[in-house]
Design an enzyme around this catalytic site. Structure first.
Site, PDB file in Angstrom:
ATOM      1  N   CYS A   2       0.768  -1.309   0.436  1.00  0.00           N
ATOM      2  CA  CYS A   2      -0.026   0.082  -0.375  1.00  0.00           C
ATOM      3  C   CYS A   2       0.867   1.520  -0.019  1.00  0.00           C
ATOM      4  CB  CYS A   2      -0.554  -0.042   1.029  1.00  0.00           C
ATOM      5  SG  CYS A   2      -1.598  -1.334   1.553  1.00  0.00           S
ATOM      6  N   ARG A  27       1.435   1.591  -5.988  1.00  0.00           N
ATOM      7  CA  ARG A  27       1.772   0.416  -4.905  1.00  0.00           C
ATOM      8  C   ARG A  27       0.617   0.347  -4.675  1.00  0.00           C
ATOM      9  NH1 ARG A  27       6.455   1.941  -1.951  1.00  0.00           N
ATOM     10  NH2 ARG A  27       6.020   0.600   0.214  1.00  0.00           N
ATOM     11  N   TRP A  74      -3.602  -1.940  -1.241  1.00  0.00           N
ATOM     12  CA  TRP A  74      -3.212  -3.473  -1.905  1.00  0.00           C
ATOM     13  C   TRP A  74      -4.131  -4.350  -1.178  1.00  0.00           C
ATOM     14  CZ3 TRP A  74      -0.501  -7.804  -2.125  1.00  0.00           C
ATOM     15  CH2 TRP A  74      -0.617  -8.454  -2.897  1.00  0.00           C
ATOM     16  N   ASN A 100       0.518   0.131   6.347  1.00  0.00           N
ATOM     17  CA  ASN A 100       1.133  -0.774   5.311  1.00  0.00           C
ATOM     18  C   ASN A 100       2.261  -1.853   5.740  1.00  0.00           C
ATOM     19  OD1 ASN A 100       2.216  -1.923   2.618  1.00  0.00           O
ATOM     20  ND2 ASN A 100       4.361  -0.162   2.249  1.00  0.00           N
ATOM     21  N   GLY A 101       1.511  -2.392   5.502  1.00  0.00           N
ATOM     22  CA  GLY A 101       2.750  -3.682   5.642  1.00  0.00           C
ATOM     23  C   GLY A 101       2.095  -5.344   6.277  1.00  0.00           C
ATOM     24  N   GLU A 483      10.044 -13.947 -19.449  1.00  0.00           N
ATOM     25  CA  GLU A 483       9.868 -12.941 -19.312  1.00  0.00           C
ATOM     26  C   GLU A 483       8.578 -12.112 -20.053  1.00  0.00           C
ATOM     27  OE1 GLU A 483       9.647 -10.348 -17.252  1.00  0.00           O
ATOM     28  OE2 GLU A 483       9.428  -8.500 -18.263  1.00  0.00           O
ATOM     29  N   LYS A 487       4.915 -11.220 -19.324  1.00  0.00           N
ATOM     30  CA  LYS A 487       4.448  -9.225 -19.684  1.00  0.00           C
ATOM     31  C   LYS A 487       3.091  -9.697 -20.059  1.00  0.00           C
ATOM     32  CE  LYS A 487       6.603  -7.082 -18.327  1.00  0.00           C
ATOM     33  NZ  LYS A 487       7.359  -7.343 -17.218  1.00  0.00           N
ATOM     34  N   GLU A 490       0.809 -10.228 -17.145  1.00  0.00           N
ATOM     35  CA  GLU A 490       0.107  -8.813 -16.145  1.00  0.00           C
ATOM     36  C   GLU A 490      -0.508  -7.904 -17.151  1.00  0.00           C
ATOM     37  OE1 GLU A 490       3.283  -7.881 -13.760  1.00  0.00           O
ATOM     38  OE2 GLU A 490       4.408  -7.541 -15.847  1.00  0.00           O
ATOM     39  N   HIS A 506       8.027 -32.950 -25.132  1.00  0.00           N
ATOM     40  CA  HIS A 506       7.495 -33.906 -23.671  1.00  0.00           C
ATOM     41  C   HIS A 506       6.057 -33.470 -23.187  1.00  0.00           C
ATOM     42  CE1 HIS A 506      11.507 -35.328 -24.326  1.00  0.00           C
ATOM     43  NE2 HIS A 506      11.794 -34.116 -24.413  1.00  0.00           N
ATOM     44  N   LYS A 605       3.151  -2.381  -8.083  1.00  0.00           N
ATOM     45  CA  LYS A 605       4.289  -2.676  -7.931  1.00  0.00           C
ATOM     46  C   LYS A 605       5.871  -3.182  -7.747  1.00  0.00           C
ATOM     47  CE  LYS A 605       7.643  -0.543 -10.804  1.00  0.00           C
ATOM     48  NZ  LYS A 605       8.058  -1.381 -12.526  1.00  0.00           N
TER      49      LYS A 605
END
Ligand code: AGP
Length: 610
Positions: A2, A27, A74, A100-101, A483, A487, A490, A506, A605
Site C-alpha cells: 500500500c 503501490r 492493495w 502498509n504491511g 519474461e 508481460k 499481467e 514432452h 509495483k
C-alpha cells in the site's frame, strides 16, 4: 503493498494528500482514503477504487484542513470494501491510522481487544493497531510511551502514519519492515512510503531506520528509536528530477519506460565498462582476495527480476568457475540451501522492498554470505542491508510492469558476471574486451529496435482474441520467453506460458491448435537450428507462429506468419533486444483490450507483503 502519506503545515492538506496518493498509486489501488484534522475531530473519507474516486467524494467537503494522513490500498487482510479501506479510527474517534504491511499476530490482538470490549468494524489487521493505541494511551496518557509499547506488541511489518485529535499540528510515524520516509521544509512536514509522494514540495528527506518513531510538525521533526530514546537521522537532499516521475507526453508510463531503455542502459553502463574492461569492483568494494574466496553464487529474486537472473545464470556458467544457484525468493527463503562465507548472494529487485526477496537476503546474510543487492532504489531496505550495492540508475519506474528495470538488471548482472570472471581469472582478457565492446553498443541497438513499435502493433491486432499463448526459447532466449509470457499475462490478462523449446514434444505439443498462437524467440545463436526444428514441428500442427529473429533471417519467415526482426548482437546479449518486441506486444494487446496498462488489476509495483 500500500501507499501511505501524511502532511502537516500551511497548505490545504487534502490537495497535498490526494496529489501524494496519486504518485503512490503504483503501490496499490483497490481503495483509497484520508483523514483530515479539523480542530474538533478527525474526519475520515474513504472509497473503493482509485484515488480519483476519493477525490470526487472530497469535492463536497469544505476546505481549511492543514493536517492529514492518506492511504491507497492493495488488499491483504479483508476484501476490497469501503469499510476495509484505510484510515481506521478507534472507538472514541481520537486516533486515526494508515498502515502498509502485515500484522502477523493481529488475530491474537483482536481477541484480546474484543475481550476488553473493543468493537471492530472491519476485517483488517490495521484496525487492531488503532484500537491498541487507544487502549494503551488510556492507561499511560503518554503518546511516546504508547507508541513504544505498540511496537513491543506488534509482530510483522508496518509503516504507520497516525493522527491524534489532541495534537492538531502533528503526524506520528513508525517504521518497521516497510518503507517510510520523512520530508520537511519551512513550516511543514511530510511522511510517505516513497519520495515521489512529496517531491514537488520538498527535496529534504530523512530516512527512518527500523523501529524508529517520529513526530512531524511545522516546527520540525523529532525521532526516537524503538525504545523511546531520541535519535538523529541525517537530512539528505534528493536530486531526483520531478519530471522523471511524469509521463512526458506518453499515453502510459509503461510505454514511456519502454522507450527510455536506451538512455537507461547508458546510465546503467556509465563509468562501469571502460577501455574494454569492467570496473564495477570499485563501487562494490570487491578485491581479488575477497572474490577468490567465493565458491558459489546464489541469485534470488521474484517475477521479472528472477527472469533477468536466469539470463545471467547462463553467462556466469560460461565466464566463471563458480557453482551457480538461481531461485525464486519465496522458495529460497524456506529451503535448506547451504550458505556461508564462501557464498556470494545476489538479490535482484527493482524496488528493493519485495518482502520475499528481503527475507531471503536476511537469511543469506545470517548464514554468512557476502550479500549484493542489484536495485533501482538507493533508499530501499535492501540497499541499506547489504554488503555491496549496484544501482540500476534506470530512473524511477512507475508502470507496474517491469520494462527498463529488466534490461538494466541484465546490464548490471552481466557486468557483475564479467567482473567475477576477470577477477577470478576464468575469463580471458581478450574475451572480456570482445564482450565489453559489444555491450557498449547495446543501447544504440535498443534504440534502433524501438522504431519497430508500429510493426508490433499490427501483429498485436491479430492476437487480441487469443485466450492463451505459448512462448518458447532456448538458452539465453528461454528466460526472455518467460519474461514475455509474464508481460502478456499481467498487462492483457491473457493466459500465457513459457516453455524451453526442447520441452514442447514432452507434452505441451498436445495443446497445439490454430487458436493457440506460439511465439518463438529465435535470434541467430548457437541453438538457432534446434529452435527452428521446433518451429517446423509446431507449423506442421497448424498452430499460428510469431517469431522474434535476427535481421536478414530467411528461414524463420518460412515458418512464422508474423516476424519481428532485431539487430544482430552477440549471443550473450540477445536478451536486451529480443525482449523489446515482447514488451511492445503485451502493451498493444493490452491497449486494444482496454486494460489498465500502468495499474493492472490485483497487482502492485512492489509486493512488500509475503
Ligand atoms: C514484473 O512486471 C512484475 N511487476 C513483477 O513480477 C515484479 O518483477 C516482481 O514483483 C519483483 O519486483 P522487484 O523487482 O521490485 O523485487
Amino acid at each position: 503493498m500500500c501507499g501511505i502519506v501524511g502532511y502537516v503545515g500551511g497548505r490545504e492538506a487534502r490537495e497535498v494528500l490526494i496529489d501524494g496518493l496519486k504518485r503512490l498509486e503504483y503501490r496499490g489501488y483497490d481503495s483509497a482514503g484520508l483523514a483530515l484534522g479539523s480542530g474538533e475531530d478527525l474526519l475520515i473519507f474513504k472509497e473503493v477504487g482509485k484515488v480519483v474516486e476519493l477525490e470526487r467524494m472530497l469535492q463536497e467537503v469544505p476546505a481549511g484542513s492543514h493536517q492529514g494522513i492518506g492511504h491507497t490500498r492493495w488488499a491483504t487482510h479483508g476484501g476490497v470494501s469501503q469499510v476495509n479501506a484505510h484510515p481506521h479510527k478507534d472507538g472514541s474517534g481520537r486516533f486515526a491510522v494508515v498502515h502498509n504491511g502485515i500484522i502477523e499476530n493481529y488475530s491474537e490482538l483482536k481477541d484480546e481487544l474484543e475481550r476488553e470490549g473493543v468493537i471492530f468494524l472491519s476485517q483488517t489487521d490495521t484496525e487492531a493497531i488503532v484500537h491498541l493505541v487507544a487502549t494503551s494511551f488510556s492507561r499511560t496518557g503518554d503518546i511516546l510511551e504508547t507508541l513504544v509499547y505498540l511496537q513491543k506488541r506488534l509482530r510483522g511489518t508496518f509503516a504507520l502514519a497516525l493522527m491524534w485529535q489532541d495534537r492538531p499540528n502533528s503526524i506520528y510515524a513508525i517504521r518497521r519492515g516497510s518503507p517510510l520516509v520523512l520530508g520537511s521544509s519551512e513550516g511543514e512536514a511530510f511522511c510517505a512510503s516513497d519520495i515521489p509522494a512529496f517531491l514537488p514540495y520538498t527535496r529534504r528527506v530523512q530516512y527512518l531506520e527500523e523501529g524508529d518513531i517520529a513526530e512531524a510538525s511545522p516546527s520540525g521533526i523529532k525521532i526516537w528509536d524503538e525504545k523511546g530514546r531520541p535519535v538523529e537521522r541525517p537530512v539528505v537532499t534528493v536530486d531526483w528530477d520531478v519530471t522523471l516521475t511524469g509521463k512526458s507526453g506518453f499515453s502510459h508510463y509503461m510505454l514511456k519506460e519502454i522507450y527510455e531503455q536506451g538512455a537507461a542502459l547508458r546510465r546503467s553502463l556509465k563509468g562501469r565498462v571502460v577501455d574494454g574492461k569492467t570496473t564495477v569492483s570499485r563501487e562494490l568494494g570487491w578485491n581479488v582476495e575477497m572474490v577468490s574466496k567465493w565458491k558459489k553464487i546464489h541469485i534470488v529474486a521474484c517475477g521479472s527480476s528472477y527472469y533477468s537472473a536466469l539470463a545471467a545464470e547462463r553467462l556466469l556458467e560460461k565466464w566463471t568457475d563458480l557453482e551457480i544457484k538461481v531461485d525464486i525468493a519465496s522458495e529460497y527463503r524456506y529451503r535448506h540451501i547451504p550458505c556461508d562465507t564462501s557464498t556470494l548472494a545476489v538479490f535482484v529487485s527493482q524496488s528493493g522492498e519485495t518482502a520475499d526477496t528481503l527475507a531471503a537476503l536476511r537469511k543469506a546474510k545470517a548464514g554468512g554470505a557476502h550479500c549484493l543487492a542489484i536495485t533501482n532504489v538507493s533508499s530501499s531496505t535492501m540497499a541499506r542491508e547489504v554488503h555491496s550495492l549496484l544501482l540500476l540508475e534506470a530512473g524511477p519506474e512507475i508502470g507496474v510492469a517491469a520494462t527498463k528495470s529488466f534490461t538494466s538488471q541484465l546490464a548490471a548482472l552481466f557486468m557483475v558476471a564479467l567482473q567475477l570472471g576477470s577477477m577470478r581469472g576464468s575469463l580471458a582478457p581478450h574475451e572480456e574486451e570482445r564482450l565489453v565492446d559489444e555491450l557498449v553498443r547495446i543501447p544504440h541497438k535498443v534504440e534502433l529496435l524501438l522504431e519497430k513499435e508500429s510493426e508490433v502493433r499490427e501483429i498485436a491486432r491479430k492476437y487480441t482474441g487469443s485466450k492463451n499463448m505459448l512462448f518458447i526459447g532456448r538458452g539465453m532466449s528461454f528466460p526472455v520467453a518467460q519474461e514475455g509470457a509474464l508481460k502478456l499475462k499481467e498487462i492483457s490478462y491473457i493466459h500465457a506460458e513459457a516453455l524451453a523449446a526442447g520441452e514442447m514434444k514432452h507434452g505441451p505439443i498436445a495443446l497445439l491448435e490454430p487458436e493457440m498462437p506460439v511465439l518463438a524467440v529465435i535470434p541467430r545463436d548457437s541453438l538457432y537450428e534446434k529452435t527452428l526444428s521446433n518451429m517446423q514441428e509446431i507449423k506442421a500442427r497448424n498452430a499460428s507462429l510469431i517469431a522474434v529473429c535476427t535481421e536478414g533471417d530467411s528461414l524463420v519467415p518460412e515458418q512464422a506468419g508474423s516476424v519481428i526482426e532485431i539487430p544482430w548482437t552477440a549471443e550473450e546479449f540477445t536478451p536486451f533486444l529480443t525482449v523489446i518486441p515482447l514488451q511492445f506486444l503485451s502493451f498493444h494487446i493490452g491497449s486494444i483490450l482496454g486494460r489498465e496498462i500502468d495499474q493492472p488489476r490485483n497487482l502492485a509495483k512492489s509486493v512488500t507483503v509475503e
